[in-house]
Enzyme design. Structure first.
Site, PDB file in Angstrom:
ATOM      1  N   GLU A 168      -9.166   5.717   5.812  1.00 17.84           N
ATOM      2  CA  GLU A 168      -9.509   6.452   4.600  1.00 17.84           C
ATOM      3  C   GLU A 168     -11.008   6.504   4.304  1.00 17.84           C
ATOM      4  OE1 GLU A 168      -7.046   5.141   1.339  1.00 17.84           O
ATOM      5  OE2 GLU A 168      -5.232   5.863   2.307  1.00 17.84           O
ATOM      6  N   GLU A 351       0.515   6.307   6.314  1.00 16.56           N
ATOM      7  CA  GLU A 351       0.908   5.613   5.082  1.00 16.56           C
ATOM      8  C   GLU A 351       1.616   6.594   4.180  1.00 16.56           C
ATOM      9  OE1 GLU A 351      -2.152   3.611   2.807  1.00 16.56           O
ATOM     10  OE2 GLU A 351      -3.035   2.778   4.626  1.00 16.56           O
TER      11      GLU A 351
HETATM   12  C1  FCB Z   1      -4.150   3.495   0.356  1.00 17.98           C
HETATM   13  C2  FCB Z   1      -4.699   2.304   1.085  1.00 17.98           C
HETATM   14  C3  FCB Z   1      -3.761   1.135   1.171  1.00 17.98           C
HETATM   15  C4  FCB Z   1      -2.962   0.950  -0.105  1.00 17.98           C
HETATM   16  C5  FCB Z   1      -2.345   2.257  -0.548  1.00 17.98           C
HETATM   17  C6  FCB Z   1      -1.507   2.157  -1.785  1.00 17.98           C
HETATM   18  O1  FCB Z   1      -5.196   4.241  -0.176  1.00 17.98           O
HETATM   19  O2  FCB Z   1      -5.058   2.650   2.405  1.00 17.98           O
HETATM   20  O3  FCB Z   1      -4.515  -0.006   1.513  1.00 17.98           O
HETATM   21  O4  FCB Z   1      -3.744   0.372  -1.068  1.00 17.98           O
HETATM   22  O5  FCB Z   1      -3.343   3.216  -0.745  1.00 17.98           O
END
Ligand code: FCB
Length: 437
Positions: A168, A351
């Protein structure tokens, strides 16, 4: 239970879970150096309840049980991150052998259990000594990061199924240097502009370093949002385009087109590093795969605040416990957009998940996963080459500025006893995946 069958995803689709070092490891002795999250979280007012990652989920000791949970859930892969300060305590130079041994055991533990290691080199725990030298604001970070990548390649590269450089980059740059929400907590436009470029330049240098050592299957993990205007007015649409440029296109255009969006280069012109254009070939090195983290949409309107280009507003959709709108359609749209407009390399949802109030019965989370996995299927049907999906997260863990207050886990963690208890969402994945690995 989920409303589809694993076979709907085809035989080669990878299901996994994701975590990050600072959010779960604890174990902060053992030769590990300090990171920017240690000091940021120790500074009063930065993190809910003053929580720090000092103990977190004590994954440093409890990793065998955690890997058992991944295996028993039926998952194919585990996305984890290396802690740079555990491997190179001062960021550059001397190596911490205890740290190398820890990741050796962890990776071998995955392989013994038939779990594919998906590694991330940087998930936000920058060694403090490098922050003292300017961190992401200093162009030298590209060389520091490339040297760290070389170490990873030499020690672990041949055992990794996939390797991502940065998690990110928007958070590394914008959230941490413009909004001040994450470490190092700056609110400075010049710092932001420099970090925005250096994070991608460092990524490219690390790709070169990993490739030179023969590490295969290299990528990066972007957090993308579905940017939408609050109304169809020309001003709101312009605001949305600006938000999209800042959140999505800076990274996508940089990586896949070798240039930055005009809205951004105009806004940041006085602050960007001199002659950054010469670095764009390195920024846009070919990749083997792209990871996309998706949680919600961004809703924009024209800003009334002097100097602020745009304003983000809360929409009317159902919210998770962290206040993010639930919007599965946005995931389909983004996957198709990336596939149509940017790249045909394999895509992974690296994610996706939701914060929910504490408890082991989490039907809203089961529905969240069900709807988002169906959104992945829809994107595949529309032609996006999505090869895998990682749930965030295996465990309830340290949710950065929200501390331990927000819970994203498939498995509940009692932080007093470190007891792990699978939730209904874990059982749903188990039902989907069991006996199919
Ligand atoms: C993302 C992050 C991860 C976690 C999620 C909820 O932005 O990569 O570490 O905190 O959000």
């Amino acid at each position: 239970m989920f409303s589809f069958d694993r076979r709907d995803f085809g035989p080669d689709f990878t299901f996994g879970v994701a975590t990050a070092a600072y959010q779960i490891e604890g174990g902060q002795g053992h030769g590990r150096g300090p990171s920017i999250w240690d000091t940021f979280s120790a500074t009063p007012g930065n993190v809910h309840n003053g929580d720090t990652g000092l103990h977190a989920c004590n994954h440093y000791e409890l990793w065998p049980a955690d890997l058992d949970l991944i295996r028993d859930g039926g998952f194919d892969a585990y996305r984890f991150s290396f802690a740079w300060p555990r491997l190179i305590p001062q960021g550059t130079g001397a190596i911490n052998i205890e740290g190398v041994d820890f990741y050796d055991r962890l990776i071998d533990g995955m392989l013994e259990r038939g779990i594919k290691p998906y590694a991330t080199l940087y998930h936000w725990d920058l060694p403090s000594t490098l922050q003292d030298r300017g961190g992401w604001m200093n162009r030298d970070i590209a060389h520091w990061f490339a040297d760290y990548a070389t170490l990873i390649a030499q020690k672990f590269g041949d055992r990794l199924a996939a390797t991502a450089t940065i998690n990110e980059p928007w958070c590394v740059a914008f959230l941490s240097h413009f909004l001040g929400v994450h470490a190092p907590g700056y609110r400075d436009l010049r710092a932001t502009a420099r970090a925005m470029h250096h994070v991608l330049f460092a990524h490219g240098q690390a790709i070169d370093a990993l490739r030179a050592e023969g590490t295969k299957n290299l990528g990066i993990v972007l957090n993308l949002e579905k940017s939408e205007p609050m109304t169809q007015s020309a001003d709101d649409i312009a605001a949305c385009n600006f938000g999209d440029a800042a959140f999505n296109r800076w990274y996508l255009d940089g990586l896949f087109k070798g240039r930055y969006p005009k809205e951004m280069t105009e806004w940041l012109a006085p602050y960007l590093p001199e002659n950054y254009q010469a670095d764009m070939e390195v920024v846009s090195r070919p990749l083997d795969w792209l990871g996309i983290n998706y949680y919600t949409r961004g809703l924009y309107r024209a800003s009334n605040v002097p100097g602020m280009p745009v304003e983000q507003v809360k929409g009317p959709l159902e919210l998770t416990d962290i206040g993010w709108e639930i919007y599965p359609q946005g995931l389909s749209d983004l996957l198709v957009r990336v596939s149509n407009d940017y790249t045909k390399i394999p895509l992974y949802v690296t994610e996706n998940g939701m914060a929910e109030v504490e408890g082991e019965d989490d039907p809203r989370r089961v529905k969240y996963y069900d709807d988002h996995l169906k959104a992945v299927l829809a994107a595949r049907e529309a032609g996006a080459d999505v090869r895998g999906y990682f749930a965030w997260s295996l465990l309830d863990n340290y949710e950065w500025a929200e501390g331990y207050n927000k819970r994203f886990g498939l498995v509940h963690v009692d932080y007093e006893t470190q007891q792990r208890t699978p939730k209904a969402s874990y059982r749903s994945f188990q039902g989907l995946l069991h006996n199919t690995r």
